[in-house]
Motif scaffolding. Sequence first.
Motif, PDB file in Angstrom:
ATOM      1  N   ARG A  32     106.552 -74.095 -15.933  1.00 35.74           N
ATOM      2  CA  ARG A  32     106.109 -72.709 -15.935  1.00 35.74           C
ATOM      3  C   ARG A  32     105.042 -72.487 -17.002  1.00 35.74           C
ATOM      4  O   ARG A  32     104.047 -71.785 -16.780  1.00 35.74           O
ATOM      5  N   ARG A  59     101.816 -73.921 -15.708  1.00 32.95           N
ATOM      6  CA  ARG A  59     101.197 -73.041 -14.714  1.00 32.95           C
ATOM      7  C   ARG A  59     100.568 -71.814 -15.374  1.00 32.95           C
ATOM      8  O   ARG A  59      99.492 -71.366 -14.967  1.00 32.95           O
ATOM      9  N   ASP A  60     101.243 -71.274 -16.389  1.00 33.53           N
ATOM     10  CA  ASP A  60     100.671 -70.123 -17.102  1.00 33.53           C
ATOM     11  C   ASP A  60      99.359 -70.510 -17.781  1.00 33.53           C
ATOM     12  O   ASP A  60      98.380 -69.751 -17.748  1.00 33.53           O
ATOM     13  N   GLU A  66      97.377 -72.928 -16.866  1.00 30.25           N
ATOM     14  CA  GLU A  66      96.375 -73.141 -15.830  1.00 30.25           C
ATOM     15  C   GLU A  66      95.837 -71.810 -15.308  1.00 30.25           C
ATOM     16  O   GLU A  66      94.642 -71.670 -15.057  1.00 30.25           O
ATOM     17  N   THR A  67      96.741 -70.832 -15.149  1.00 28.16           N
ATOM     18  CA  THR A  67      96.305 -69.515 -14.689  1.00 28.16           C
ATOM     19  C   THR A  67      95.354 -68.874 -15.696  1.00 28.16           C
ATOM     20  O   THR A  67      94.318 -68.301 -15.326  1.00 28.16           O
ATOM     21  N   GLN A  68      95.691 -68.955 -16.961  1.00 29.56           N
ATOM     22  CA  GLN A  68      94.819 -68.397 -17.990  1.00 29.56           C
ATOM     23  C   GLN A  68      93.465 -69.089 -18.012  1.00 29.56           C
ATOM     24  O   GLN A  68      92.416 -68.443 -18.135  1.00 29.56           O
ATOM     25  N   ASP A  69      93.489 -70.419 -17.867  1.00 31.22           N
ATOM     26  CA  ASP A  69      92.224 -71.146 -17.828  1.00 31.22           C
ATOM     27  C   ASP A  69      91.402 -70.749 -16.612  1.00 31.22           C
ATOM     28  O   ASP A  69      90.175 -70.590 -16.699  1.00 31.22           O
ATOM     29  N   ALA A  70      92.085 -70.597 -15.450  1.00 26.20           N
ATOM     30  CA  ALA A  70      91.366 -70.206 -14.235  1.00 26.20           C
ATOM     31  C   ALA A  70      90.741 -68.826 -14.390  1.00 26.20           C
ATOM     32  O   ALA A  70      89.583 -68.601 -13.999  1.00 26.20           O
ATOM     33  N   LEU A  71      91.499 -67.882 -14.961  1.00 25.24           N
ATOM     34  CA  LEU A  71      90.952 -66.546 -15.182  1.00 25.24           C
ATOM     35  C   LEU A  71      89.773 -66.577 -16.148  1.00 25.24           C
ATOM     36  O   LEU A  71      88.770 -65.879 -15.958  1.00 25.24           O
ATOM     37  N   ARG A  72      89.912 -67.371 -17.191  1.00 19.58           N
ATOM     38  CA  ARG A  72      88.821 -67.463 -18.169  1.00 19.58           C
ATOM     39  C   ARG A  72      87.576 -68.076 -17.528  1.00 19.58           C
ATOM     40  O   ARG A  72      86.454 -67.600 -17.743  1.00 19.58           O
TER      41      ARG A  72
END
Length: 357
Positions: free
Chosen positions: A200, A203-204, A206-212
């Motif tokens: 988890r 994934r968090d 990765e999500t933050q990196d994707a948003l950035r």
Amino acid sequence: MNYPVIAEHILATVQGTWWSRRRRRDDVPHLPPGAVYVFRVGGNYRPFPEGMVFDSSHPDVLDASSVSMVDTRARLVEVERTLPSVSEADNFTVRASFTCQVTDPTVIARQGIIDVTVPLRAYLVGDGDLPRVSAGHRVEEVNAVRTEVSHRMTAYSAIVPPRVAGMSVEFVSAEVHASDDLRDWEQKLRDERRSWELQRGQRDFETQDALRIAELLSQGSDHVDAFGITRKEIDVTEAAARIHRITEKESARRHEAETSDRAHTQARETAEAQVRRDMLLTLLRQMGGNEYVDYHQVLEQVLRETGGQAAPGVETAAGMTRMVESGPTRPGGTETGRAGSRDPQGGFVKDEDDLVD
């Protein structure tokens, strides 16, 4: 466990010789640190004098039939006992800790206590009320059992202290552990929970990196190149050349799009004009047999719609206007004929005089 007696050895008889009246023993094992020699001489046990350098020609050493090496250092000794639970399939394990230290090596050597856990385990088993503490609990309630067992052992050791001849023994603490199956199950759950939390967290991240990265890309290629140059992942020269190529491609694409838009607009206007002409021609053909229409006015409207140029077929339709003969002008400014009279506003009405004739 070799404590407090580390080892015991049988010694051979030392024989003297006629040329040497001084005898020595060479079969005594080396003494480890923290231990003392206890020799058995006849039926007695005699410790080698403490603080004295070992002398293999000492009378007790020469006359001894055996030797015991006794550890005199303080040790922490643990013993275990199994306690029942509500379920017959599960048990609790009590692990009691004691501090032990030899006070009389002679007594220890005489009794031959090689493993001190034996008398301590017997002491722990001697508490017959201890199983009742855990018998009413499930194996999952190990924390509650741990508290009750600790209180019970503290009271029991105060009333009936542990005793081992030649040693000082004191109760320290008692720990309660669940069965190996339950411990393995809890460890598996813990590992699975940690693995899930790790996934988890990944994934968090990765999500933050994707948003950035998405936010970075939304600001345009220039910002992305600047970010890459800052991190020394993109060369300045390469970035400038790429931006130049992108600019040229964008200019060419924009020019092509503008040219296509102009051509499309022109084609649409031409098609719309042609549709209007076709509609007017169709209207003129439909009005060819109608004697109440002012064809001159309609023709003027057609010429205005076509920009002053008669479309193919307009001359043919306009020729139909000559099929109507004009009559003499009637008083009042109207022109009569077979078709009727012209209205001052340019329309045709029925000639009432002709109807009378």
